[in-house]
Design a protein around this motif. Structure first.
Motif, short mmCIF file in Angstrom:
data_model
loop_
_atom_site.label_atom_id
_atom_site.label_comp_id
_atom_site.label_asym_id
_atom_site.label_seq_id
_atom_site.Cartn_x
_atom_site.Cartn_y
_atom_site.Cartn_z
N ALA A 18 0.83 -1.21 0.00
CA ALA A 18 0.00 0.00 0.00
C ALA A 18 0.86 1.25 0.00
CB ALA A 18 -0.92 -0.02 1.21
N ALA A 19 0.49 2.21 -0.83
CA ALA A 19 1.21 3.48 -0.85
C ALA A 19 1.00 4.24 0.45
CB ALA A 19 0.74 4.32 -2.04
N ASN A 20 -0.20 4.13 1.01
CA ASN A 20 -0.51 4.77 2.30
C ASN A 20 -1.25 3.75 3.16
OD1 ASN A 20 -1.24 6.29 4.49
ND2 ASN A 20 -2.56 7.70 3.36
N PRO A 21 -0.54 3.00 4.00
CA PRO A 21 -1.20 1.96 4.79
C PRO A 21 -2.21 2.49 5.80
CG PRO A 21 1.09 2.22 5.47
CD PRO A 21 0.91 3.04 4.24
N ARG A 22 -2.22 3.79 6.07
CA ARG A 22 -3.19 4.37 7.00
C ARG A 22 -4.51 4.72 6.33
NH1 ARG A 22 1.81 5.51 8.61
NH2 ARG A 22 2.29 5.67 10.84
N GLU A 23 -4.52 4.77 5.02
CA GLU A 23 -5.67 5.33 4.30
C GLU A 23 -6.96 4.60 4.61
OE1 GLU A 23 -8.78 5.80 1.52
OE2 GLU A 23 -7.57 3.96 1.58
N ARG A 50 -12.32 4.55 7.10
CA ARG A 50 -13.38 3.80 7.77
C ARG A 50 -13.71 4.37 9.15
NH1 ARG A 50 -15.11 -1.11 5.49
NH2 ARG A 50 -16.67 -0.84 7.11
N LEU A 51 -12.72 4.96 9.81
CA LEU A 51 -12.94 5.50 11.15
C LEU A 51 -13.25 7.00 11.16
CD1 LEU A 51 -10.07 3.61 13.01
CD2 LEU A 51 -12.50 3.02 12.98
N GLY A 52 -13.25 7.61 9.99
CA GLY A 52 -13.55 9.04 9.90
C GLY A 52 -12.46 9.92 10.49
N ILE A 53 -11.21 9.49 10.36
CA ILE A 53 -10.07 10.24 10.89
C ILE A 53 -9.53 11.15 9.79
CG2 ILE A 53 -7.72 10.04 11.78
CD1 ILE A 53 -8.53 7.36 13.02
N VAL A 54 -9.45 12.44 10.08
CA VAL A 54 -8.93 13.40 9.11
C VAL A 54 -7.41 13.44 9.15
CG1 VAL A 54 -8.93 15.82 8.39
CG2 VAL A 54 -11.04 14.76 9.22
N GLU A 55 -6.84 13.43 10.33
CA GLU A 55 -5.39 13.44 10.52
C GLU A 55 -5.03 12.35 11.52
OE1 GLU A 55 -3.24 15.11 8.91
OE2 GLU A 55 -4.39 16.75 7.98
N PRO A 56 -3.95 11.60 11.31
CA PRO A 56 -3.60 10.53 12.24
C PRO A 56 -3.15 11.04 13.60
CG PRO A 56 -1.90 10.77 10.56
CD PRO A 56 -3.05 11.63 10.15
#
Length: 310
Positions: free
Chosen positions: A133-138, A143-149
């Protein structure tokens, strides 16, 4: 990762589920209560971590039971310490979607807003050959509605700072506990804009302090950097002129409370206990409640009555 354009991304205030009474707290088991030298304003945090949702081992049934136990407990905010799904890491995003569906059902049953930290198992496709994955957090963020980690959330008189403590690294270990230089710069910026007298709660998946391995193996055992945040002391030093009474932690599936020089490092147990197969060391399937009142910090961990199946 770029610095968020807004100094406090995701910041908002929540006051909810007040006045529901304390009858729902009857099952709470006090673990630790300690006085603090400087009076703190009252706060109640319902805290759970390490869900590891999965379709087998009767986990969906257990999650329904956990949600029913948590739903009536009054709190100012609900926080989750991460690892809401069980696969992640080496699995492609397509394999993780059904696990987020299971977790969604838990959130619906809980019926309350939740602020999430990201755990290592929430990162998808880190080593998914041949297309990592290019962005494993995406996926987890979507799915959790997170704008910034990493971000801040204000609740009452407190500022909650949610950190991203998982750094992807090359090699078979895949990740380590680490707060990046960019994130440290963000922390410094937030603190520069935060009154020194305003109390701060940190939320991190990988812990800053723990005696987990000493309890599990030997008093001489040393935590590796995939079990604890490697540069935790550097990060904590940024808070030297600020009020940081509590750090909420996950990852190790243990119920642990360390009072270190007036800072309380609380390991939040695990909804899944020992990965749904039974208690992990002495920690049962459960969740916790952090209460700050009358100049006292109190942490209680509550088993929700689940017995491992399968």
């Amino acid at each position: 990762m770029n610095l968020p354009s807004h100094p406090f991304p995701g910041m908002h205030r929540r006051q909810f589920l007040k006045g529901l009474g304390v009858a729902a707290l009857a099952g709470l088991r006090p673990v630790w209560s300690a006085s603090v030298p400087d009076k703190l304003p009252p706060l109640r945090i319902l805290y759970y971590t390490d869900v590891h949702s999965r379709p087998d081992l009767a986990a969906p049934e257990a999650l329904a039971k956990a949600a029913a136990a948590m739903k009536p407990i009054p709190a100012d905010i609900v926080l989750c310490g991460g690892d809401v799904i069980n696969t992640g890491l080496r699995a492609p995003a397509s394999d993780c979607e059904p696990l987020f569906d299971i977790y969604d059902e838990f959130l619906k049953a809980l019926g309350r807003p939740v602020e999430h930290a990201l755990g290592n198992h929430d990162l998808a496709g880190i080593s998914d050959p041949p297309n990592p994955a290019a962005n494993p957090r995406e996926l987890a963020m979507r799915r959790l509605g997170i704008v910034e980690p990493y971000r801040t959330v204000d609740v009452g008189d407190y500022r909650v700072m949610i950190l991203d403590s998982v750094e992807v690294i090359p090699g078979p270990q895949i990740y380590r506990g680490y707060i990046s230089p960019v994130q440290k710069a963000w922390i410094a910026d937030v603190l520069a804009r935060t009154p020194r007298e305003q109390p701060i709660i940190l939320l991190t998946h990988i812990p800053f302090r723990s005696t987990f391995l000493q309890a599990k193996e030997s008093p001489m055992a040393a935590l590796k950097n995939n079990l604890v945040v490697e540069n935790a002391n550097e990060v904590l030093d940024l808070f030297r002129d600020h009020r940081l009474p509590v750090v909420l932690q996950g990852h190790l599936h243990s119920d642990e409370h360390i009072d270190w020089a007036g800072r309380h490092f609380i390991q939040g147990g695990a909804i899944c206990a020992g990965w749904w197969k039974g208690p992990n060391l002495q920690t049962d399937f459960g969740f916790g409640l952090l209460e700050i009142a009358d100049n006292t910090i109190r942490w209680s961990y509550t088993p929700y009555g689940w017995t491992a199946k399968g």
